[in-house]
Write an enzyme that holds these catalytic residues in place. Structure first.
Site, PDB file in Angstrom:
ATOM      1  CG  HIS A  85      52.296  55.919  71.823  1.00  0.00           C
ATOM      2  ND1 HIS A  85      51.708  54.596  71.523  1.00  0.00           N
ATOM      3  CD2 HIS A  85      52.529  56.298  70.852  1.00  0.00           C
ATOM      4  CE1 HIS A  85      51.727  54.539  70.156  1.00  0.00           C
ATOM      5  NE2 HIS A  85      52.189  55.844  69.677  1.00  0.00           N
ATOM      6  CG  ASP A  86      51.212  52.091  74.291  1.00  0.00           C
ATOM      7  OD1 ASP A  86      50.428  51.770  75.433  1.00  0.00           O
ATOM      8  OD2 ASP A  86      50.774  52.989  73.421  1.00  0.00           O
ATOM      9  N   GLY A  98      56.157  53.650  68.679  1.00  0.00           N
ATOM     10  CA  GLY A  98      55.107  53.302  69.500  1.00  0.00           C
ATOM     11  C   GLY A  98      55.494  51.722  70.067  1.00  0.00           C
TER      12      GLY A  98
END
Length: 268
Positions: free
Chosen positions: A122-123, A140
């Site tokens: 994520h991200d 992340g």
């Protein structure tokens, strides 16, 4: 050319699919997916959540894009994955959508090659012309800049930054930012030399390669310190734009925590 959709495909009628897209058997396309012209999905590809895929990508069997972030603080926000054009995403790659801690976007640029079993958490933000070899893993919020290469089995700590034209050797543990133009290796990974192969392949002038090699020597072998290294490089005519970029990257790295420049923004 018309879009081709194989039998045994599950496509939500709300999904947006351009012309000249190929979707192989047993793919599952969710309602918030958008697929650009010329993109080809082999069999058993899954698009979950809000996913935008650009043009002329080739996505291989077992890939899952847009799964929820593997972050226990995620509260179901409307986050997404955005992928550019001309990417190759090989078997069983997973790309999770963003969390709610930054802008909610996991982004991948153009002309990247993600080999089998890689993970983009994520991200993460990936630029263009990046190679991730088999089973490379990004935690992340990792940023990977253009023309970087991660070898097989590399694991990158969350919030780390991988600089442009760098090379991370196989099975390395990346706990700190990887400076641009460097070859890093080890557990934890440390700069060993400049990535001369990539510099020559991308037509860097010889005087730039020599200047970067001298910068590496001063920073990581002589260990004279950033300010002193800058003065020496300036006095010897080595302070070209690429060296300035390297020094700026290292300066930001030192201003962060645990060798990761972006950690200083984490609280915000």
């Amino acid at each position: 050319m018309a879009t081709y959709v194989a039998d045994n495909v599950s496509i939500d009628p709300r999904a947006q699919i351009d012309d000249d897209v190929e979707i192989g058997p047993f793919c599952v396309i969710g309602p918030h997916a958008r697929i650009g012209r010329g993109t080809r999905l082999e069999n058993n590809v899954t698009l979950m959540g809000r996913v935008t895929i650009g043009q002329f990508n080739h996505i291989y069997p077992g890939v899952v894009i847009g799964g929820e972030p593997q972050d226990i603080s995620y509260a179901g926000g409307d986050t997404q994955v955005i992928i550019g054009d001309h990417n190759i995403i090989r078997e069983c790659v997973t790309i999770n959508r963003g969390s709610e801690k930054e802008d909610g976007i996991t982004a991948i640029g153009d002309h990247n090659f993600l080999m089998a079993c890689c993970h983009v958490a994520h991200d993460c933000k990936l630029g263009s012309h990046i190679i991730m070899t088999n089973a490379a893993l990004l935690g992340g919020h990792v940023h990977v800049h253009d023309h970087a290469t991660l070898s097989g089995g590399v694991a990158v700590h969350h919030y780390a930054t991988i600089g442009s034209y760098s090379f991370v050797a196989g099975l390395s543990a990346v706990r700190h930012d990887v400076p641009p133009y460097m070859l890093v290796e080890g557990y934890p990974a440390r700069p060993r030399c400049i990535n001369v192969v990539a510099l020559k392949r991308n037509n860097f002038p010889s005087h730039v390669i020599d200047s970067l090699a001298e910068a590496h020597r001063l920073l990581y072998r002589a260990k004279v310190g950033l300010d002193h290294a800058r003065d020496i490089l300036r006095s010897n005519g080595h302070l070209c734009p690429q060296v300035n970029y390297l020094l700026s990257f290292v300066q930001e790295q030192h201003e962060g925590k645990h060798g990761r420049g972006r950690e200083r923004r984490r609280a915000a």
